[in-house]
Design a protein around this motif. Structure first.
Motif, PDB file in Angstrom:
ATOM      1  N   PRO A  21      76.106 -11.585  26.672  1.00 13.59           N
ATOM      2  CA  PRO A  21      75.072 -12.632  26.725  1.00 13.59           C
ATOM      3  C   PRO A  21      73.913 -12.397  25.766  1.00 13.59           C
ATOM      4  CG  PRO A  21      75.016 -11.260  28.703  1.00 13.59           C
ATOM      5  CD  PRO A  21      76.271 -10.910  27.979  1.00 13.59           C
ATOM      6  N   GLN A  22      73.571 -11.140  25.498  1.00 13.50           N
ATOM      7  CA  GLN A  22      72.492 -10.868  24.548  1.00 13.50           C
ATOM      8  C   GLN A  22      72.919 -11.222  23.125  1.00 13.50           C
ATOM      9  OE1 GLN A  22      69.418 -10.128  25.020  1.00 13.50           O
ATOM     10  NE2 GLN A  22      68.740  -9.558  22.972  1.00 13.50           N
ATOM     11  N   VAL A  23      74.148 -10.858  22.768  1.00 11.89           N
ATOM     12  CA  VAL A  23      74.686 -11.198  21.446  1.00 11.89           C
ATOM     13  C   VAL A  23      74.710 -12.710  21.273  1.00 11.89           C
ATOM     14  CG1 VAL A  23      76.742 -11.072  19.978  1.00 11.89           C
ATOM     15  CG2 VAL A  23      76.026  -9.058  21.287  1.00 11.89           C
ATOM     16  N   ARG A  24      75.127 -13.410  22.315  1.00 14.07           N
ATOM     17  CA  ARG A  24      75.181 -14.872  22.254  1.00 14.07           C
ATOM     18  C   ARG A  24      73.775 -15.477  22.165  1.00 14.07           C
ATOM     19  NH1 ARG A  24      80.009 -17.338  20.986  1.00 14.07           N
ATOM     20  NH2 ARG A  24      81.714 -16.080  21.812  1.00 14.07           N
ATOM     21  N   ALA A  25      72.864 -14.948  22.970  1.00  9.12           N
ATOM     22  CA  ALA A  25      71.504 -15.493  22.978  1.00  9.12           C
ATOM     23  C   ALA A  25      70.811 -15.313  21.637  1.00  9.12           C
ATOM     24  CB  ALA A  25      70.683 -14.812  24.078  1.00  9.12           C
ATOM     25  N   ARG A  26      71.139 -14.253  20.922  1.00  5.15           N
ATOM     26  CA  ARG A  26      70.521 -13.983  19.622  1.00  5.15           C
ATOM     27  C   ARG A  26      71.228 -14.704  18.477  1.00  5.15           C
ATOM     28  NH1 ARG A  26      65.701 -11.886  18.651  1.00  5.15           N
ATOM     29  NH2 ARG A  26      66.451 -10.518  16.986  1.00  5.15           N
ATOM     30  N   GLY A  27      72.266 -15.465  18.792  1.00  8.11           N
ATOM     31  CA  GLY A  27      72.971 -16.197  17.746  1.00  8.11           C
ATOM     32  C   GLY A  27      73.697 -15.309  16.767  1.00  8.11           C
ATOM     33  N   MET A  28      74.198 -14.158  17.247  1.00 11.21           N
ATOM     34  CA  MET A  28      74.804 -13.204  16.343  1.00 11.21           C
ATOM     35  C   MET A  28      76.271 -13.480  16.027  1.00 11.21           C
ATOM     36  SD  MET A  28      73.023 -11.107  14.762  1.00 11.21           S
ATOM     37  CE  MET A  28      74.441 -10.216  14.135  1.00 11.21           C
ATOM     38  N   LEU A  29      76.796 -14.578  16.549  1.00  9.24           N
ATOM     39  CA  LEU A  29      78.144 -15.001  16.178  1.00  9.24           C
ATOM     40  C   LEU A  29      78.079 -16.429  15.668  1.00  9.24           C
ATOM     41  CD1 LEU A  29      80.199 -13.551  19.154  1.00  9.24           C
ATOM     42  CD2 LEU A  29      80.101 -12.672  16.823  1.00  9.24           C
ATOM     43  N   VAL A  30      78.646 -16.637  14.506  1.00 11.23           N
ATOM     44  CA  VAL A  30      78.655 -17.956  13.877  1.00 11.23           C
ATOM     45  C   VAL A  30      80.108 -18.420  13.790  1.00 11.23           C
ATOM     46  CG1 VAL A  30      78.136 -19.284  11.793  1.00 11.23           C
ATOM     47  CG2 VAL A  30      76.609 -17.432  12.528  1.00 11.23           C
ATOM     48  N   GLU A  31      80.379 -19.595  14.311  1.00 13.68           N
ATOM     49  CA  GLU A  31      81.736 -20.126  14.281  1.00 13.68           C
ATOM     50  C   GLU A  31      81.890 -21.074  13.098  1.00 13.68           C
ATOM     51  OE1 GLU A  31      83.681 -23.064  17.174  1.00 13.68           O
ATOM     52  OE2 GLU A  31      84.190 -21.088  18.016  1.00 13.68           O
ATOM     53  N   LEU A  32      82.877 -20.793  12.248  1.00 15.95           N
ATOM     54  CA  LEU A  32      83.091 -21.586  11.041  1.00 15.95           C
ATOM     55  C   LEU A  32      84.566 -21.954  10.912  1.00 15.95           C
ATOM     56  CD1 LEU A  32      80.951 -19.446   8.548  1.00 15.95           C
ATOM     57  CD2 LEU A  32      80.345 -21.682   9.487  1.00 15.95           C
ATOM     58  N   PRO A  33      84.864 -23.082  10.257  1.00 18.24           N
ATOM     59  CA  PRO A  33      86.265 -23.468  10.078  1.00 18.24           C
ATOM     60  C   PRO A  33      86.961 -22.586   9.044  1.00 18.24           C
ATOM     61  CG  PRO A  33      84.816 -25.013   8.947  1.00 18.24           C
ATOM     62  CD  PRO A  33      83.931 -24.088   9.729  1.00 18.24           C
ATOM     63  N   ILE A  34      88.187 -22.203   9.319  1.00 22.10           N
ATOM     64  CA  ILE A  34      89.029 -21.489   8.362  1.00 22.10           C
ATOM     65  C   ILE A  34      90.326 -22.272   8.244  1.00 22.10           C
ATOM     66  CG2 ILE A  34      89.836 -19.932  10.189  1.00 22.10           C
ATOM     67  CD1 ILE A  34      90.195 -17.782   7.994  1.00 22.10           C
ATOM     68  N   GLY A  35      90.660 -22.691   7.053  1.00 25.06           N
ATOM     69  CA  GLY A  35      91.793 -23.592   6.884  1.00 25.06           C
ATOM     70  C   GLY A  35      91.453 -24.972   7.424  1.00 25.06           C
ATOM     71  N   GLN A  36      92.482 -25.705   7.780  1.00 29.81           N
ATOM     72  CA  GLN A  36      92.289 -27.091   8.207  1.00 29.81           C
ATOM     73  C   GLN A  36      92.198 -27.261   9.716  1.00 29.81           C
ATOM     74  OE1 GLN A  36      91.882 -29.651   5.953  1.00 29.81           O
ATOM     75  NE2 GLN A  36      91.882 -27.971   4.464  1.00 29.81           N
ATOM     76  N   SER A  37      92.669 -26.262  10.468  1.00 22.82           N
ATOM     77  CA  SER A  37      92.830 -26.525  11.894  1.00 22.82           C
ATOM     78  C   SER A  37      92.287 -25.434  12.812  1.00 22.82           C
ATOM     79  CB  SER A  37      94.325 -26.714  12.207  1.00 22.82           C
ATOM     80  OG  SER A  37      95.059 -25.562  11.819  1.00 22.82           O
ATOM     81  N   ARG A  38      91.616 -24.435  12.278  1.00 25.10           N
ATOM     82  CA  ARG A  38      91.169 -23.342  13.137  1.00 25.10           C
ATOM     83  C   ARG A  38      89.743 -22.955  12.797  1.00 25.10           C
ATOM     84  NH1 ARG A  38      94.323 -17.611  14.424  1.00 25.10           N
ATOM     85  NH2 ARG A  38      92.828 -16.889  15.985  1.00 25.10           N
ATOM     86  N   ARG A  39      89.070 -22.376  13.777  1.00 26.24           N
ATOM     87  CA  ARG A  39      87.726 -21.858  13.578  1.00 26.24           C
ATOM     88  C   ARG A  39      87.695 -20.392  14.003  1.00 26.24           C
ATOM     89  NH1 ARG A  39      84.164 -26.156  12.932  1.00 26.24           N
ATOM     90  NH2 ARG A  39      82.337 -24.925  13.513  1.00 26.24           N
ATOM     91  N   LEU A  40      86.898 -19.586  13.282  1.00 24.93           N
ATOM     92  CA  LEU A  40      86.726 -18.179  13.621  1.00 24.93           C
ATOM     93  C   LEU A  40      85.244 -17.854  13.720  1.00 24.93           C
ATOM     94  CD1 LEU A  40      89.267 -16.228  11.341  1.00 24.93           C
ATOM     95  CD2 LEU A  40      89.535 -16.876  13.745  1.00 24.93           C
ATOM     96  N   SER A  41      84.925 -16.908  14.578  1.00 24.63           N
ATOM     97  CA  SER A  41      83.548 -16.418  14.676  1.00 24.63           C
ATOM     98  C   SER A  41      83.361 -15.247  13.723  1.00 24.63           C
ATOM     99  CB  SER A  41      83.241 -15.961  16.099  1.00 24.63           C
ATOM    100  OG  SER A  41      83.219 -17.051  16.986  1.00 24.63           O
TER     101      SER A  41
END
Length: 400
Positions: free
Chosen positions: A338-358
């Motif tokens: 929850p601390q990692v999430r609250a600090r915005g330390m993971l960014v989810e971005l699209p990779i390829g056409q159909s998937r997203r990775l943090s």
């Protein structure tokens, strides 16, 4: 053609700066990603067809006909890509035009390579006196090892880090992340920013020279002092601290956890919390020096006390008393923390056409700043048309 200044990004502390990025694999791309995260515009120059070597390092995400490297994806966000062969006159003309509009050039070739291409520091400085050049290499631009190749594992070993890592009495162990590359990338980003600040005063750029081995030596911190003061060569000691006890991994009922009682007062509170106040009166443990000498005996006693309850219980109890402690998280645990999430330390971005990775975000945060916006790592040569038009070298319309 008139001298140009490439359009810079307007947001972020480094907004206004344009970086031309000749780097590949990890140390250099990590440096330029930091600069991009902080607001610089980063234009990644890659070899035609092949691109950055990291594009061919796994793990891969299969996306129909395309296989995308998650390794490359993790350290190349917020960048643009253009493919240029610097041995080809036409492509050199594009590269020269990029340099006219740039503030910073970053490269991590082996020393001498960029000079053979006609872009030595002396040549660059003469043509573009305000340009900052950052060169990242295994051993730096000088010294007897200058021309030797290096990877992360090589500099971890040669820089002493490997000799300090692992279980006591066991074999040296590589740090679980590529600290040789990552440290060099961070130090290079610091050096670049220092050179830019100096240029604000002088109007003249600098050559920033960062060697991966140098950076490993810089991370040795108290090991250097212990070698000289104790007269003994530091060796692997597992998870414990060489100069503070208790400070390491201990076993609770259900799992391991970290407890770090950094001074005598914390040790007293720890003993009280564990229901083991008698340990404070034990002559072996009254001082930190004694606790360090008898660390193995103390660990057995602390483990025995912790064994009665699960980690969650002890974390709650010890934190109330101001005793630094933590769970032993694996990577999956970190992603859900929850601390990692609250600090915005993971960014989810699209990779390829159909998937997203943090991916891990930049840990540098600024008060009252809006959340950073990120773009995924570029496809090879993705921004060619837009860049050529911006450089005045292509009459075709910009891609919307």
């Amino acid at each position: 053609m008139a001298i140009l200044k490439l359009q810079a990004r307007s947001s972020g502390p480094l907004g206004g700066l344009v970086v031309v990025d000749l780097t590949r694999v990890l140390a250099g791309p990590y440096c330029t990603m930091i600069l991009a995260d902080l607001g610089a515009r980063v234009i990644k120059v890659e070899m035609p067809d092949k691109g950055d070597d990291a594009r061919h390092i796994g793990p891969f995400v299969e996306d129909g006909w395309e296989s995308v490297s998650a390794y490359f994806f993790s350290v190349n966000r917020n960048k643009e890509s253009i493919a240029l062969d610097l041995k080809c006159p036409e492509d050199r003309a594009v590269f020269d035009r990029l340099l006219e509009g740039a503030d910073i050039l970053v490269e991590n070739f082996r020393p001498g390579t960029i000079s053979r291409l006609g872009y030595s520091w002396e040549q660059l400085h003469r043509r573009h006196p305000r340009l900052v050049l950052a060169s990242i290499s295994g051993f730096g631009q000088t010294g007897p090892y200058r021309d030797l190749p290096a990877y992360d594992m090589v500099v971890q070993a040669m820089g002493g880090i490997l000799s300090l890592t692992g279980e006591e009495g066991g074999v040296p162990t590589r740090v679980g992340v590529s600290i040789g590359d990552l440290a060099a990338g961070m130090f290079a980003a610091i050096g670049v920013q220092a050179a830019v600040v100096e240029r604000m005063r002088t109007g003249v750029g600098r050559h920033v020279d960062v060697g991966m081995l140098d950076c490993q030596v810089a991370l040795l911190e108290n090991a250097l002092a212990r070698q000289q003061v104790d007269g003994r060569t530091p060796a692997p000691i597992g998870s414990r601290h060489p100069s503070i006890t208790p400070f390491g991994l201990f076993k609770a009922l259900d799992d391991q956890m970290v407890v770090a009682a950094g001074n005598d007062g914390m040790f007293v509170r720890l003993c009280d919390a564990l229901g083991a106040a008698h340990l404070c009166d034990d002559p072996r443990f009254v001082t930190n020096a004694g606790r360090c000498e008898y660390h193995a005996d103390l660990k057995v006693l602390i483990d025995a006390a912790l064994a009665s309850r699960p980690v969650a219980y002890w974390l709650e109890r010890l934190r109330v008393l101001g005793i630094p402690c933590g769970s032993l998280n694996n990577v999956e645990d970190v992603m859900g923390d929850p601390q990692v999430r609250a600090r915005g330390m993971l960014v989810e971005l699209p990779i390829g056409q159909s998937r997203r990775l943090s991916v891990a975000a930049n840990p540098i945060q600024f008060a009252d700043a809006p959340p950073a916006r990120h773009t995924p790592a570029p496809r090879l040569d993705q921004h060619r048309s837009a860049l050529l038009q911006e450089l005045g070298m292509d009459r075709s319309p910009l891609t919307p």
